[in-house]
Design a protein around this motif. Structure first.
Motif, PDB file in Angstrom:
ATOM      1  N   ASP A   1     -57.954   9.329  -0.357  1.00 62.83           N
ATOM      2  CA  ASP A   1     -57.838   8.428   1.119  1.00 62.83           C
ATOM      3  C   ASP A   1     -56.349   7.961   0.931  1.00 62.83           C
ATOM      4  O   ASP A   1     -55.728   7.883   2.229  1.00 62.83           O
ATOM      5  N   LEU A   2     -55.442   7.685  -0.013  1.00 60.97           N
ATOM      6  CA  LEU A   2     -54.134   7.190   0.014  1.00 60.97           C
ATOM      7  C   LEU A   2     -53.351   8.061   0.848  1.00 60.97           C
ATOM      8  O   LEU A   2     -52.502   8.194   1.707  1.00 60.97           O
ATOM      9  N   LEU A   3     -53.380   9.628   0.442  1.00 66.23           N
ATOM     10  CA  LEU A   3     -52.670  10.655   0.879  1.00 66.23           C
ATOM     11  C   LEU A   3     -53.031  10.918   2.523  1.00 66.23           C
ATOM     12  O   LEU A   3     -52.161  11.033   3.400  1.00 66.23           O
ATOM     13  N   VAL A   4     -54.250  10.765   2.940  1.00 64.65           N
ATOM     14  CA  VAL A   4     -54.587  10.763   4.327  1.00 64.65           C
ATOM     15  C   VAL A   4     -53.806   9.746   5.095  1.00 64.65           C
ATOM     16  O   VAL A   4     -53.277   9.953   6.102  1.00 64.65           O
ATOM     17  N   GLU A   5     -54.187   8.461   4.601  1.00 65.23           N
ATOM     18  CA  GLU A   5     -53.534   7.249   5.221  1.00 65.23           C
ATOM     19  C   GLU A   5     -52.066   7.235   5.497  1.00 65.23           C
ATOM     20  O   GLU A   5     -51.573   6.960   6.280  1.00 65.23           O
ATOM     21  N   GLY A   6     -51.492   7.742   4.254  1.00 60.40           N
ATOM     22  CA  GLY A   6     -49.945   8.068   4.425  1.00 60.40           C
ATOM     23  C   GLY A   6     -49.611   9.005   5.439  1.00 60.40           C
ATOM     24  O   GLY A   6     -48.653   8.746   6.192  1.00 60.40           O
ATOM     25  N   THR A   7     -50.299   9.958   5.594  1.00 61.43           N
ATOM     26  CA  THR A   7     -49.738  11.031   6.810  1.00 61.43           C
ATOM     27  C   THR A   7     -50.257  10.453   8.064  1.00 61.43           C
ATOM     28  O   THR A   7     -49.376  10.448   9.073  1.00 61.43           O
ATOM     29  N   GLU A   8     -51.294   9.583   8.178  1.00 61.61           N
ATOM     30  CA  GLU A   8     -51.796   9.110   9.502  1.00 61.61           C
ATOM     31  C   GLU A   8     -50.674   7.991  10.008  1.00 61.61           C
ATOM     32  O   GLU A   8     -50.186   7.999  10.831  1.00 61.61           O
ATOM     33  N   LYS A   9     -50.100   7.181   9.003  1.00 60.90           N
ATOM     34  CA  LYS A   9     -49.047   6.239   9.105  1.00 60.90           C
ATOM     35  C   LYS A   9     -47.779   6.983   9.506  1.00 60.90           C
ATOM     36  O   LYS A   9     -46.969   6.426  10.367  1.00 60.90           O
ATOM     37  N   ARG A  10     -47.571   8.064   8.705  1.00 62.20           N
ATOM     38  CA  ARG A  10     -46.240   8.901   9.248  1.00 62.20           C
ATOM     39  C   ARG A  10     -46.417   9.419  10.627  1.00 62.20           C
ATOM     40  O   ARG A  10     -45.451   9.119  11.498  1.00 62.20           O
ATOM     41  N   LEU A  11     -47.465   9.711  11.095  1.00 63.11           N
ATOM     42  CA  LEU A  11     -47.445  10.299  12.600  1.00 63.11           C
ATOM     43  C   LEU A  11     -47.806   9.222  13.504  1.00 63.11           C
ATOM     44  O   LEU A  11     -47.297   9.498  14.862  1.00 63.11           O
ATOM     45  N   ASP A  12     -47.796   7.925  12.902  1.00 65.13           N
ATOM     46  CA  ASP A  12     -47.706   6.820  14.061  1.00 65.13           C
ATOM     47  C   ASP A  12     -46.460   6.215  13.847  1.00 65.13           C
ATOM     48  O   ASP A  12     -46.298   5.236  14.663  1.00 65.13           O
ATOM     49  N   GLY A  13     -45.605   6.800  13.050  1.00 63.08           N
ATOM     50  CA  GLY A  13     -44.280   6.306  12.835  1.00 63.08           C
ATOM     51  C   GLY A  13     -44.049   5.175  12.141  1.00 63.08           C
ATOM     52  O   GLY A  13     -43.112   4.345  12.170  1.00 63.08           O
ATOM     53  N   ALA A  14     -44.966   4.712  11.224  1.00 65.17           N
ATOM     54  CA  ALA A  14     -45.072   3.641  10.467  1.00 65.17           C
ATOM     55  C   ALA A  14     -44.836   4.016   8.930  1.00 65.17           C
ATOM     56  O   ALA A  14     -45.278   2.951   7.984  1.00 65.17           O
ATOM     57  N   ASN A  15     -44.253   4.766   8.409  1.00 68.05           N
ATOM     58  CA  ASN A  15     -44.259   5.117   7.231  1.00 68.05           C
ATOM     59  C   ASN A  15     -42.700   5.796   6.681  1.00 68.05           C
ATOM     60  O   ASN A  15     -42.436   7.023   6.486  1.00 68.05           O
ATOM     61  N   PRO A  16     -41.899   4.961   6.638  1.00 74.60           N
ATOM     62  CA  PRO A  16     -40.663   5.315   6.428  1.00 74.60           C
ATOM     63  C   PRO A  16     -40.202   5.851   4.871  1.00 74.60           C
ATOM     64  O   PRO A  16     -39.441   6.548   4.589  1.00 74.60           O
ATOM     65  N   ARG A  17     -41.127   5.728   4.047  1.00 71.80           N
ATOM     66  CA  ARG A  17     -41.061   5.971   2.589  1.00 71.80           C
ATOM     67  C   ARG A  17     -41.895   7.408   2.469  1.00 71.80           C
ATOM     68  O   ARG A  17     -42.290   7.840   1.177  1.00 71.80           O
ATOM     69  N   TYR A  18     -42.309   7.943   3.547  1.00 71.30           N
ATOM     70  CA  TYR A  18     -43.386   9.135   3.462  1.00 71.30           C
ATOM     71  C   TYR A  18     -43.122  10.197   2.760  1.00 71.30           C
ATOM     72  O   TYR A  18     -43.833  10.615   1.833  1.00 71.30           O
ATOM     73  N   GLY A  19     -42.072  10.726   2.740  1.00 67.58           N
ATOM     74  CA  GLY A  19     -41.578  11.813   1.874  1.00 67.58           C
ATOM     75  C   GLY A  19     -41.589  11.486   0.218  1.00 67.58           C
ATOM     76  O   GLY A  19     -42.127  12.466  -0.258  1.00 67.58           O
ATOM     77  N   ARG A  20     -41.043  10.700  -0.148  1.00 68.46           N
ATOM     78  CA  ARG A  20     -41.166  10.401  -1.816  1.00 68.46           C
ATOM     79  C   ARG A  20     -42.770  10.067  -1.912  1.00 68.46           C
ATOM     80  O   ARG A  20     -43.198  10.431  -3.040  1.00 68.46           O
TER      81      ARG A  20
END
Length: 189
Positions: free
Chosen positions: A56-75
């Motif tokens: 779930d954390l992985l899905v939410e992280g990618t969703e946030k990345r696609l919404d432009g709201a996850n600056p630490r996405y890669g790490r």
């Protein structure tokens, strides 16, 4: 063309009735109060809960990345995906080589269920590799400073599909394994 296997991980909606004989005797709500429910069983279920949460954390992280709201996405993706996939693979190895061989002789009615779980593990291996490849494609784009949106969309699809398969597998595995432990606990010691 042959019909798809209705018991395959991507086709089934749960265990068939003939493999639920013990699950029907031991409803999930009553597991923890049973005298054969031990710390190892609790730990095993906690691991399953951790896998669900990490997915779930992985899905939410990618969703946030696609919404432009996850600056630490890669790490975060690199760290959590690596931990998730490595832990899941190791968990399946222990089940396949240690636990399931102990359970199978206890109740011959459930042998097909353990065969299904073993096939699930093999099917999940393919999904593990696909998820790792999709994650690596995103990480390569990030490392190169390139736009990773296309790859992130593909990754999100892979993560969501993986979650569907993983939840089906974990639910069925729990419905098969925990009732065996409750029914035959003394035989496992």
């Amino acid at each position: 063309m042959t019909d798809p296997d209705p018991l395959a991980l991507d086709a089934r909606k749960g265990l068939p009735p003939h493999l639920r004989v013990l699950a029907d005797l031991y409803p999930k709500a009553e597991w923890q109060g049973h005298p054969n429910f031990n710390q190892l069983t609790a730990f095993w279920l906690e691991r399953h809960g951790m896998f669900r949460q990490l997915n779930d954390l992985l899905v939410e992280g990618t969703e946030k990345r696609l919404d432009g709201a996850n600056p630490r996405y890669g790490r975060e993706m690199q760290h959590y995906t690596s931990a998730f996939l490595n832990q899941l693979h190791g968990h399946h190895q222990i089940e396949d080589h240690h636990y399931f061989p102990q359970f199978i002789p206890l109740d011959s009615r459930l042998e097909q269920g353990f065969e299904i779980l073993d096939r699930d593990h093999h099917a999940l291996d393919g999904h593990i590799h696909a998820l790792a490849e999709s994650t690596n494609a995103v990480l390569r784009k990030i490392a190169a400073g390139e736009d990773d949106e296309k790859e992130a969309v593909t990754l999100l699809e892979a993560q969501r599909a993986f979650r569907t398969f993983l939840h089906r597998h974990l639910d069925d595995e729990e419905d098969l394994v925990v009732p065996v432990i409750l029914e035959y606990g003394a035989a496992l010691e």
